[in-house]
Design a protein around this motif. Structure first.
Motif, PDB file in Angstrom:
ATOM      1  N   LEU A 144       0.935  -1.286  -0.149  1.00 32.80           N
ATOM      2  CA  LEU A 144      -0.073   0.049   0.004  1.00 32.80           C
ATOM      3  C   LEU A 144       0.936   1.187  -0.062  1.00 32.80           C
ATOM      4  CD1 LEU A 144      -2.662  -1.127   2.650  1.00 32.80           C
ATOM      5  CD2 LEU A 144      -3.157  -0.832   0.271  1.00 32.80           C
ATOM      6  N   LYS A 145       2.173   1.135   0.313  1.00 29.15           N
ATOM      7  CA  LYS A 145       2.954   2.301   0.226  1.00 29.15           C
ATOM      8  C   LYS A 145       3.544   2.799  -1.093  1.00 29.15           C
ATOM      9  CE  LYS A 145       4.967   0.378   4.569  1.00 29.15           C
ATOM     10  NZ  LYS A 145       6.010  -0.044   5.195  1.00 29.15           N
ATOM     11  N   GLY A 146       3.260   4.004  -1.170  1.00 25.57           N
ATOM     12  CA  GLY A 146       4.008   4.733  -2.392  1.00 25.57           C
ATOM     13  C   GLY A 146       2.957   4.997  -3.495  1.00 25.57           C
ATOM     14  N   TRP A 147       1.914   4.750  -3.550  1.00 22.51           N
ATOM     15  CA  TRP A 147       0.900   4.993  -4.504  1.00 22.51           C
ATOM     16  C   TRP A 147      -0.664   4.980  -4.307  1.00 22.51           C
ATOM     17  CZ3 TRP A 147      -2.876   1.102  -6.262  1.00 22.51           C
ATOM     18  CH2 TRP A 147      -2.915   0.126  -5.437  1.00 22.51           C
ATOM     19  N   ASN A 148      -1.232   5.704  -5.021  1.00 23.18           N
ATOM     20  CA  ASN A 148      -2.698   6.037  -4.770  1.00 23.18           C
ATOM     21  C   ASN A 148      -3.792   4.979  -5.416  1.00 23.18           C
ATOM     22  OD1 ASN A 148      -2.089   8.306  -2.892  1.00 23.18           O
ATOM     23  ND2 ASN A 148      -1.989   9.406  -5.042  1.00 23.18           N
ATOM     24  N   PRO A 149      -4.584   3.958  -4.825  1.00 25.97           N
ATOM     25  CA  PRO A 149      -5.362   3.128  -5.385  1.00 25.97           C
ATOM     26  C   PRO A 149      -6.494   3.826  -6.313  1.00 25.97           C
ATOM     27  CG  PRO A 149      -5.052   2.567  -3.089  1.00 25.97           C
ATOM     28  CD  PRO A 149      -4.327   3.935  -3.363  1.00 25.97           C
ATOM     29  N   PRO A 150      -6.745   3.274  -7.187  1.00 31.98           N
ATOM     30  CA  PRO A 150      -7.782   3.987  -8.116  1.00 31.98           C
ATOM     31  C   PRO A 150      -9.377   4.081  -7.623  1.00 31.98           C
ATOM     32  CG  PRO A 150      -7.443   1.484  -9.022  1.00 31.98           C
ATOM     33  CD  PRO A 150      -6.432   1.925  -7.709  1.00 31.98           C
ATOM     34  N   LYS A 151      -9.877   4.805  -7.907  1.00 34.31           N
ATOM     35  CA  LYS A 151     -11.463   4.900  -7.374  1.00 34.31           C
ATOM     36  C   LYS A 151     -12.162   3.809  -8.108  1.00 34.31           C
ATOM     37  CE  LYS A 151     -10.994  10.017  -7.145  1.00 34.31           C
ATOM     38  NZ  LYS A 151     -11.736  11.280  -7.555  1.00 34.31           N
ATOM     39  N   GLY A 152     -13.168   3.343  -7.295  1.00 33.29           N
ATOM     40  CA  GLY A 152     -14.001   2.389  -7.639  1.00 33.29           C
ATOM     41  C   GLY A 152     -13.797   0.933  -7.189  1.00 33.29           C
ATOM     42  N   ILE A 153     -12.816   0.803  -6.408  1.00 32.62           N
ATOM     43  CA  ILE A 153     -12.341  -0.344  -5.845  1.00 32.62           C
ATOM     44  C   ILE A 153     -11.806  -0.257  -4.582  1.00 32.62           C
ATOM     45  CG2 ILE A 153     -10.044  -0.559  -6.958  1.00 32.62           C
ATOM     46  CD1 ILE A 153     -10.377  -3.583  -6.950  1.00 32.62           C
ATOM     47  N   GLU A 154     -12.169  -1.195  -3.414  1.00 34.79           N
ATOM     48  CA  GLU A 154     -11.602  -1.059  -2.057  1.00 34.79           C
ATOM     49  C   GLU A 154     -10.364  -1.792  -2.103  1.00 34.79           C
ATOM     50  OE1 GLU A 154     -12.918  -1.894   2.524  1.00 34.79           O
ATOM     51  OE2 GLU A 154     -14.385  -2.399   0.607  1.00 34.79           O
ATOM     52  N   VAL A 155      -9.186  -1.314  -1.663  1.00 35.04           N
ATOM     53  CA  VAL A 155      -8.022  -2.001  -1.439  1.00 35.04           C
ATOM     54  C   VAL A 155      -7.784  -2.259  -0.087  1.00 35.04           C
ATOM     55  CG1 VAL A 155      -5.427  -2.075  -1.840  1.00 35.04           C
ATOM     56  CG2 VAL A 155      -7.098  -1.029  -3.832  1.00 35.04           C
ATOM     57  N   VAL A 156      -7.824  -3.411   0.326  1.00 36.24           N
ATOM     58  CA  VAL A 156      -7.549  -3.978   1.864  1.00 36.24           C
ATOM     59  C   VAL A 156      -6.315  -4.704   1.777  1.00 36.24           C
ATOM     60  CG1 VAL A 156      -8.577  -5.351   3.746  1.00 36.24           C
ATOM     61  CG2 VAL A 156     -10.057  -4.413   1.867  1.00 36.24           C
ATOM     62  N   GLY A 157      -5.438  -4.153   2.746  1.00 35.99           N
ATOM     63  CA  GLY A 157      -3.983  -4.744   3.257  1.00 35.99           C
ATOM     64  C   GLY A 157      -4.312  -5.471   4.192  1.00 35.99           C
ATOM     65  N   VAL A 158      -3.578  -6.800   4.207  1.00 41.40           N
ATOM     66  CA  VAL A 158      -3.419  -7.841   5.027  1.00 41.40           C
ATOM     67  C   VAL A 158      -2.152  -8.111   5.563  1.00 41.40           C
ATOM     68  CG1 VAL A 158      -5.733  -8.734   4.510  1.00 41.40           C
ATOM     69  CG2 VAL A 158      -3.696  -9.496   3.130  1.00 41.40           C
ATOM     70  N   THR A 159      -2.033  -8.473   6.463  1.00 43.65           N
ATOM     71  CA  THR A 159      -0.538  -8.712   7.093  1.00 43.65           C
ATOM     72  C   THR A 159      -0.135 -10.321   7.221  1.00 43.65           C
ATOM     73  OG1 THR A 159      -1.203  -8.463   9.323  1.00 43.65           O
ATOM     74  CG2 THR A 159      -0.032  -6.574   8.181  1.00 43.65           C
ATOM     75  N   THR A 160      -1.233 -11.145   7.966  1.00 46.88           N
ATOM     76  CA  THR A 160      -0.959 -12.505   7.941  1.00 46.88           C
ATOM     77  C   THR A 160      -2.242 -13.080   7.218  1.00 46.88           C
ATOM     78  OG1 THR A 160      -2.182 -12.402  10.072  1.00 46.88           O
ATOM     79  CG2 THR A 160       0.192 -11.959  10.177  1.00 46.88           C
ATOM     80  N   ILE A 161      -1.863 -14.633   7.375  1.00 45.66           N
ATOM     81  CA  ILE A 161      -2.969 -15.447   6.701  1.00 45.66           C
ATOM     82  C   ILE A 161      -4.385 -15.216   7.331  1.00 45.66           C
ATOM     83  CG2 ILE A 161      -2.209 -17.451   7.839  1.00 45.66           C
ATOM     84  CD1 ILE A 161      -3.806 -17.161   4.259  1.00 45.66           C
ATOM     85  N   THR A 162      -4.366 -15.492   8.891  1.00 46.56           N
ATOM     86  CA  THR A 162      -5.530 -15.309   9.763  1.00 46.56           C
ATOM     87  C   THR A 162      -6.116 -13.740   9.309  1.00 46.56           C
ATOM     88  OG1 THR A 162      -4.055 -14.611  11.621  1.00 46.56           O
ATOM     89  CG2 THR A 162      -4.587 -16.764  11.415  1.00 46.56           C
ATOM     90  N   ASP A 163      -5.450 -12.925   9.110  1.00 43.47           N
ATOM     91  CA  ASP A 163      -6.015 -11.548   9.056  1.00 43.47           C
ATOM     92  C   ASP A 163      -6.818 -11.680   7.693  1.00 43.47           C
ATOM     93  OD1 ASP A 163      -6.499  -8.973   9.136  1.00 43.47           O
ATOM     94  OD2 ASP A 163      -4.697  -8.267   8.234  1.00 43.47           O
ATOM     95  N   ALA A 164      -6.199 -12.377   6.779  1.00 42.53           N
ATOM     96  CA  ALA A 164      -6.814 -12.282   5.323  1.00 42.53           C
ATOM     97  C   ALA A 164      -8.095 -13.182   5.292  1.00 42.53           C
ATOM     98  CB  ALA A 164      -5.786 -13.271   4.221  1.00 42.53           C
ATOM     99  N   ILE A 165      -7.927 -14.316   6.329  1.00 51.28           N
ATOM    100  CA  ILE A 165      -9.381 -15.137   6.534  1.00 51.28           C
ATOM    101  C   ILE A 165     -10.327 -14.273   7.163  1.00 51.28           C
ATOM    102  CG2 ILE A 165      -9.916 -17.166   7.305  1.00 51.28           C
ATOM    103  CD1 ILE A 165      -7.496 -18.591   6.922  1.00 51.28           C
ATOM    104  N   ARG A 166     -10.028 -13.707   8.169  1.00 47.93           N
ATOM    105  CA  ARG A 166     -11.064 -12.889   8.754  1.00 47.93           C
ATOM    106  C   ARG A 166     -11.734 -11.824   7.905  1.00 47.93           C
ATOM    107  NH1 ARG A 166      -8.059 -11.318  12.374  1.00 47.93           N
ATOM    108  NH2 ARG A 166      -7.325  -9.139  11.792  1.00 47.93           N
ATOM    109  N   LYS A 167     -10.922 -11.054   7.195  1.00 48.01           N
ATOM    110  CA  LYS A 167     -11.485  -9.983   6.352  1.00 48.01           C
ATOM    111  C   LYS A 167     -12.068 -10.583   5.172  1.00 48.01           C
ATOM    112  CE  LYS A 167      -8.052  -6.695   7.815  1.00 48.01           C
ATOM    113  NZ  LYS A 167      -7.129  -5.664   7.361  1.00 48.01           N
ATOM    114  N   ALA A 168     -11.923 -11.863   4.653  1.00 43.79           N
ATOM    115  CA  ALA A 168     -12.485 -12.466   3.536  1.00 43.79           C
ATOM    116  C   ALA A 168     -13.803 -13.088   3.835  1.00 43.79           C
ATOM    117  CB  ALA A 168     -11.484 -13.340   2.829  1.00 43.79           C
ATOM    118  N   PHE A 169     -13.963 -13.496   4.934  1.00 42.38           N
ATOM    119  CA  PHE A 169     -15.250 -14.232   5.242  1.00 42.38           C
ATOM    120  C   PHE A 169     -15.870 -13.532   6.339  1.00 42.38           C
ATOM    121  CE2 PHE A 169     -12.151 -17.287   3.411  1.00 42.38           C
ATOM    122  CZ  PHE A 169     -12.822 -17.941   2.431  1.00 42.38           C
ATOM    123  N   ASN A 170     -15.894 -12.562   6.800  1.00 39.67           N
ATOM    124  CA  ASN A 170     -16.602 -11.884   7.849  1.00 39.67           C
ATOM    125  C   ASN A 170     -17.313 -10.526   7.048  1.00 39.67           C
ATOM    126  OD1 ASN A 170     -15.963 -13.572   9.550  1.00 39.67           O
ATOM    127  ND2 ASN A 170     -14.145 -12.297  10.552  1.00 39.67           N
TER     128      ASN A 170
END
Length: 456
Positions: A430-456
């Motif tokens: 996520l560092k050093g650039w601006n995401p485009p409009k129209g899509i939510e960019v979600v940063g994850v650090t661990t696999i458990t963090d990714a599972i929690r954000k993907a299925f909740n």
């Protein structure tokens, strides 16, 4: 009568043995030694001499002159991309693929496009007659006043015709059917293919003639003949696809003038091969919206981002050892990710059979697909589908961390263009650039963090 002397040559590495061996002592491959006759040495030596009698001489690199147009654009942008931007003058290009996949169709269409640019093209066929090629050319609507057909297999006659016409492009279909009369061995043997390729390379380099060679493949998928064949040419392209489906993939595995990670997508139709401008839509068009065990990844093939659906089926095993089966994915990578999920995300997968597939027949092999593989496995294991508008990009480490990937801007832009509303990426990206409009960019650090954000 003099006794015929023979030797055995390894088709993989070129090792020469006076007797047959089941295993090559040099490269370790089995059943690769083929018998060939030992020809008497000849006084004449082949040197790089052009048809005009000019021979190569050492010169300073500062004095070497380049052509004004180093690359020639064909009428197919997909082919231009795979070749690295176009056809390089004086290059030697090898195209391999399964029988009936469309190699001759591709080169016949290419010949018509090159001839339409006021350049002479010579199509040499050792498998079809001129009338048979004409029938296919009419179906493909290929016709030009500068397109020559020459059904011949004798290499000495082919060289004489090339010297007479001096075309800018030559198509050899195929190298396994050509014969060098000075070599005392069967057509398609290792000696024949090696000598014919060497002569074609000399013609291409000394006369600045671009030559395309069709190569047959073995049951294992490798180009038939000695491995040195692929080392001698400038570019090696593989034409892949399923004979029961209409889509074809042209992939570069060697390219001295461009990237080896590029691929081109074509669709086989009655009127010939048609380019597919947006392959992501093809790979996603049959996806079920509410199915579990599915995740979308934005993979990079060279410079092109492609969205591919990764499917997983996790079922309890009925045998002692759980099975791990993958199609289009590396089986070892799947086993590694499942081990990380079991250790770091507390998922009991050791008693589960896993079947994974990259939909659409494409082969994926880059670290950025790890997160999508993990999400598809978790989705099938939990019997809970991911969001239809979600996509995933990220590499998974053995400690469960999500590591950064390259070209994240292009990946996110491609997902946004195809209507995805959210994408999970490594947080460090996520560092050093601006995401485009129209899509939510979600940063994850661990696999458990990714599972929690993907299925909740």
């Amino acid at each position: 009568m003099a006794k015929v002397k023979t030797q055995f040559l390894c088709s993989e590495c070129g090792y020469v043995s006076p007797k047959f061996l089941g295993r090559c002592p040099n490269c370790g491959r089995w059943n690769t030694l083929v018998e060939e006759r030992i020809s008497e040495p000849k006084n004449e030596r082949k040197s790089r001499v052009s048809f005009e009698g000019k021979s190569s001489k050492p010169q300073l690199i500062s004095e070497v002159k380049m052509h004004e147009e180093p690359r020639v654009k064909t009428g197919m942008e997909e082919l231009n991309r795979v070749l690295g931007g176009g056809v390089v003058d004086g290059s030697l290009v090898l195209i391999g693929g399964d029988p009936g996949i469309g190699k001759s169709t591709l080169l016949l269409q290419l010949s018509g496009q090159l001839a339409a640019t006021d350049r002479d093209v010579l199509y040499v066929s050792g498998e079809e007659s001129a009338s048979q090629i004409k029938m296919r050319a009419e179906r493909l609507q290929v016709n030009s006043e500068r397109f020559y057909l020459y059904p011949e297999t004798d290499m000495s006659n082919i060289r004489a015709v090339i010297e007479e016409l001096h075309p800018q492009y030559v198509i050899i279909d195929s190298v396994q059917t050509m014969q060098e009369p000075d070599i005392d061995s069967a057509v398609g043997s290792v000696s024949q293919i090696r000598e014919i390729t060497a002569e074609l390379m000399q013609i291409a380099k000394t006369n600045n003639i671009t030559i395309f060679i069709v190569g047959h493949v073995t049951k294992g998928g490798a180009i038939a003949g000695p491995k040195i064949l692929e080392h001698m040419v400038d570019t090696v392209l593989y034409f892949e696809g399923d004979l029961h489906h209409t889509y074809r993939i042209l992939r570069a595995v060697k390219n001295r003038f461009g990237s080896t990670n590029e691929l081109g997508i074509f669709e086989m139709r009655e009127e010939g091969l048609r380019e597919v401008a947006n392959p992501s839509e093809i790979f996603l068009e049959e996806r079920l919206q509410d199915a579990n065990g599915s995740a979308i990844v934005v993979s990079m093939e060279g410079t092109r981002p492609i969205l591919v659906e990764i499917q997983a089926l996790i079922t309890p095993t009925i045998f002692g050892n759980a099975q791990r089966t993958a199609s289009g994915l590396d089986r070892n990578r799947v086993s590694l990710i499942m081990a990380v999920l079991e250790k770091r995300a507390n998922l009991t997968l050791q008693n589960q059979d896993a079947y994974l597939k990259a939909a659409g027949g494409v082969k994926l092999d880059e670290p950025a697909i790890d997160l999508a593989i993990a999400m598809s496995i978790v989705s099938s294991f939990k019997n809970q589908g991911t969001r239809p508008t979600d996509s995933f990009v990220g590499e998974i480490g053995l400690t469960g961390e999500i590591r950064r990937v390259n070209r994240i801007e292009q990946r996110v832009a491609e997902a946004q263009k195809l209507g995805f509303q959210r994408i999970l990426i490594p947080k460090n990206n996520l560092k050093g650039w601006n995401p485009p409009k129209g899509i939510e960019v979600v940063g994850v650090t661990t696999i458990t963090d990714a599972i929690r954000k993907a299925f909740n």
